[in-house]
Write an enzyme that holds these catalytic residues in place. Structure first.
Site, PDB file in Angstrom:
ATOM      1  CB  CYS A   1     -42.248 -13.330 -36.655  1.00 12.94           C
ATOM      2  SG  CYS A   1     -41.407 -14.271 -37.953  1.00 12.94           S
TER       3      CYS A   1
ATOM      4  CG  HIS B   1     -37.821 -14.747 -34.283  1.00 11.91           C
ATOM      5  ND1 HIS B   1     -38.881 -13.960 -33.862  1.00 11.91           N
ATOM      6  CD2 HIS B   1     -37.378 -14.168 -35.428  1.00 11.91           C
ATOM      7  CE1 HIS B   1     -39.079 -12.977 -34.708  1.00 11.91           C
ATOM      8  NE2 HIS B   1     -38.168 -13.061 -35.674  1.00 11.91           N
TER       9      HIS B   1
ATOM     10  CG  HIS C   1     -33.615 -12.928 -38.020  1.00 12.28           C
ATOM     11  ND1 HIS C   1     -34.032 -13.882 -38.913  1.00 12.28           N
ATOM     12  CD2 HIS C   1     -34.737 -12.358 -37.522  1.00 12.28           C
ATOM     13  CE1 HIS C   1     -35.349 -13.890 -38.958  1.00 12.28           C
ATOM     14  NE2 HIS C   1     -35.806 -12.978 -38.122  1.00 12.28           N
TER      15      HIS C   1
ATOM     16  CG  HIS D   1     -24.160 -11.770 -29.514  1.00 11.59           C
ATOM     17  ND1 HIS D   1     -23.355 -11.525 -30.600  1.00 11.59           N
ATOM     18  CD2 HIS D   1     -24.261 -13.121 -29.419  1.00 11.59           C
ATOM     19  CE1 HIS D   1     -22.967 -12.673 -31.128  1.00 11.59           C
ATOM     20  NE2 HIS D   1     -23.505 -13.656 -30.446  1.00 11.59           N
TER      21      HIS D   1
ATOM     22  CD  GLU E   1     -36.551 -10.739 -41.524  1.00 16.13           C
ATOM     23  OE1 GLU E   1     -36.586 -10.059 -40.486  1.00 16.13           O
ATOM     24  OE2 GLU E   1     -37.576 -11.150 -42.079  1.00 16.13           O
TER      25      GLU E   1
END
Length: 121
Positions: A26, A30, A32, A70, A109
């Site tokens: 993590c 990445h 979610h 976003h 998440e």
């Protein structure tokens, strides 16, 4: 009569968790599909039959959703280390002045991992 109302929001965002050890997956970028639950609690107004207008929650949340959706969370002031714990506290600081009765924020998440935050102590 006392009740709690909850309104859900969803957003997509990318993040890195820079405080993690170098070999933790993590730490890499990445993303979610986050789900946020905003809970407000109080006495039901007997004249209108509700605790709080859901539209008031949306009025407070919509600008934050515009900022989060976003986005790369690390670039948002106050979310440089965007763990769900830090995100919950950040949301609380933004929402509490606008939402009397705010009692809980839950951030998911993943479908199986979430943080429950009930205010700063």
């Amino acid at each position: 009569m006392r009740c709690r109302i909850v309104k859900d929001y969803r957003f997509e965002a990318a993040q890195t968790l820079p405080s993690l050890p170098g070999n933790h997956k993590c730490k890499n970028m990445h993303g979610h599909s986050f789900k946020v639950e905003i809970a407000v609690e109080g006495e039901v107004n007997p004249e209108i039959g509700w605790v709080y207008d859901h539209a008031e929650i949306s009025r407070a949340m919509n600008p934050l959703m515009d900022l989060l959706d976003h986005s790369y969370l690390n670039e948002i002031e106050g979310l440089e280390n965007p763990t769900i714990e830090n995100m919950a506290a950040w949301l609380w600081r933004k929402l509490a002045p606008q939402l009397p009765g705010l009692c809980e924020i839950v951030i998911h998440e993943t479908p199986t991992a979430r943080c429950v935050f009930r205010g700063e102590f």
